[in-house]
Design a protein around this motif. Sequence first.
Motif, PDB file in Angstrom:
ATOM      1  N   LEU A   1       0.840  -1.288   0.013  1.00 12.78           N
ATOM      2  CA  LEU A   1      -0.056  -0.043   0.099  1.00 12.78           C
ATOM      3  C   LEU A   1       0.596   1.309  -0.185  1.00 12.78           C
ATOM      4  O   LEU A   1       0.609   2.156  -0.821  1.00 12.78           O
ATOM      5  CB  LEU A   1      -0.890   0.070   1.134  1.00 12.78           C
ATOM      6  N   LEU A   2       1.885   1.210   0.706  1.00 15.68           N
ATOM      7  CA  LEU A   2       2.656   2.323   0.854  1.00 15.68           C
ATOM      8  C   LEU A   2       3.357   2.545  -0.519  1.00 15.68           C
ATOM      9  O   LEU A   2       3.707   3.763  -0.872  1.00 15.68           O
ATOM     10  CB  LEU A   2       3.642   2.302   2.126  1.00 15.68           C
ATOM     11  N   VAL A   3       3.839   1.370  -1.113  1.00 15.96           N
ATOM     12  CA  VAL A   3       4.639   1.613  -2.197  1.00 15.96           C
ATOM     13  C   VAL A   3       3.411   2.216  -3.492  1.00 15.96           C
ATOM     14  O   VAL A   3       3.975   3.094  -4.316  1.00 15.96           O
ATOM     15  CB  VAL A   3       5.104   0.233  -2.847  1.00 15.96           C
TER      16      VAL A   3
ATOM     17  N   ARG B   1      -0.523  13.644   5.376  1.00 18.13           N
ATOM     18  CA  ARG B   1       0.903  13.555   5.422  1.00 18.13           C
ATOM     19  C   ARG B   1       1.217  12.151   4.846  1.00 18.13           C
ATOM     20  O   ARG B   1       2.329  11.969   4.146  1.00 18.13           O
ATOM     21  CB  ARG B   1       1.305  13.450   7.066  1.00 18.13           C
ATOM     22  N   VAL B   2       0.642  10.979   5.151  1.00 17.70           N
ATOM     23  CA  VAL B   2       1.140   9.656   4.553  1.00 17.70           C
ATOM     24  C   VAL B   2       0.991   9.811   3.049  1.00 17.70           C
ATOM     25  O   VAL B   2       1.987   9.183   2.212  1.00 17.70           O
ATOM     26  CB  VAL B   2       0.146   8.588   4.998  1.00 17.70           C
ATOM     27  N   TRP B   3       0.104  10.476   2.401  1.00 22.69           N
ATOM     28  CA  TRP B   3      -0.167  10.734   0.875  1.00 22.69           C
ATOM     29  C   TRP B   3       1.116  11.485   0.468  1.00 22.69           C
ATOM     30  O   TRP B   3       1.655  11.066  -0.557  1.00 22.69           O
ATOM     31  CB  TRP B   3      -1.375  11.510   0.683  1.00 22.69           C
TER      32      TRP B   3
ATOM     33  N   ALA C   1       7.200   7.304   2.438  1.00 19.63           N
ATOM     34  CA  ALA C   1       8.430   6.967   2.913  1.00 19.63           C
ATOM     35  C   ALA C   1       8.527   7.117   4.406  1.00 19.63           C
ATOM     36  O   ALA C   1       9.675   6.760   4.901  1.00 19.63           O
ATOM     37  CB  ALA C   1       9.599   7.359   1.902  1.00 19.63           C
ATOM     38  N   GLU C   2       8.316   8.206   4.896  1.00 24.71           N
ATOM     39  CA  GLU C   2       8.343   8.437   6.422  1.00 24.71           C
ATOM     40  C   GLU C   2       7.787   7.367   7.295  1.00 24.71           C
ATOM     41  O   GLU C   2       8.105   7.400   8.503  1.00 24.71           O
ATOM     42  CB  GLU C   2       7.696   9.848   6.746  1.00 24.71           C
ATOM     43  N   PHE C   3       6.888   6.724   6.734  1.00 27.37           N
ATOM     44  CA  PHE C   3       6.082   5.688   7.597  1.00 27.37           C
ATOM     45  C   PHE C   3       6.776   4.417   7.279  1.00 27.37           C
ATOM     46  O   PHE C   3       6.831   3.822   6.593  1.00 27.37           O
ATOM     47  CB  PHE C   3       4.563   5.734   7.252  1.00 27.37           C
ATOM     48  N   PRO C   4       6.971   3.704   8.668  1.00 30.11           N
ATOM     49  CA  PRO C   4       7.356   2.190   8.566  1.00 30.11           C
ATOM     50  C   PRO C   4       6.400   1.373   8.069  1.00 30.11           C
ATOM     51  O   PRO C   4       5.342   1.557   8.492  1.00 30.11           O
ATOM     52  CB  PRO C   4       8.020   2.096   9.969  1.00 30.11           C
TER      53      PRO C   4
END
Length: 95
Positions: A16-18, A63-65, A69-72
């Motif tokens: 999801l983060l990718v 912020r996630v959007w 990359a800041e989120f583990p």
Amino acid sequence: MTSDMIITAVRPEQPLLVRIEAGDRDALLELYDRYGWLVYGRARRITDEPVAAELITAGIFARVWHSPAEFPTDGLARSLTALAERRSTRWVYEA
């Protein structure tokens, strides 16, 4: 143990983060569906204000959007709720 016996587990948050980093809005919606209630609930408990909790939750997912990359990928829920706690506490003290 041989290398072919080792299986690498991919956390469900990593894809999801990718995808979010690639600009996939559906991935952000999936992440919100998975953790939005948790983030909102933490903010709501601390602020005791539904509108403040909604704004804090929206800000966290924005912020996630903008900076996925800041989120583990390991402990993402923990990171999101910790951020909700910090922002909510700041809101309480600044209100």
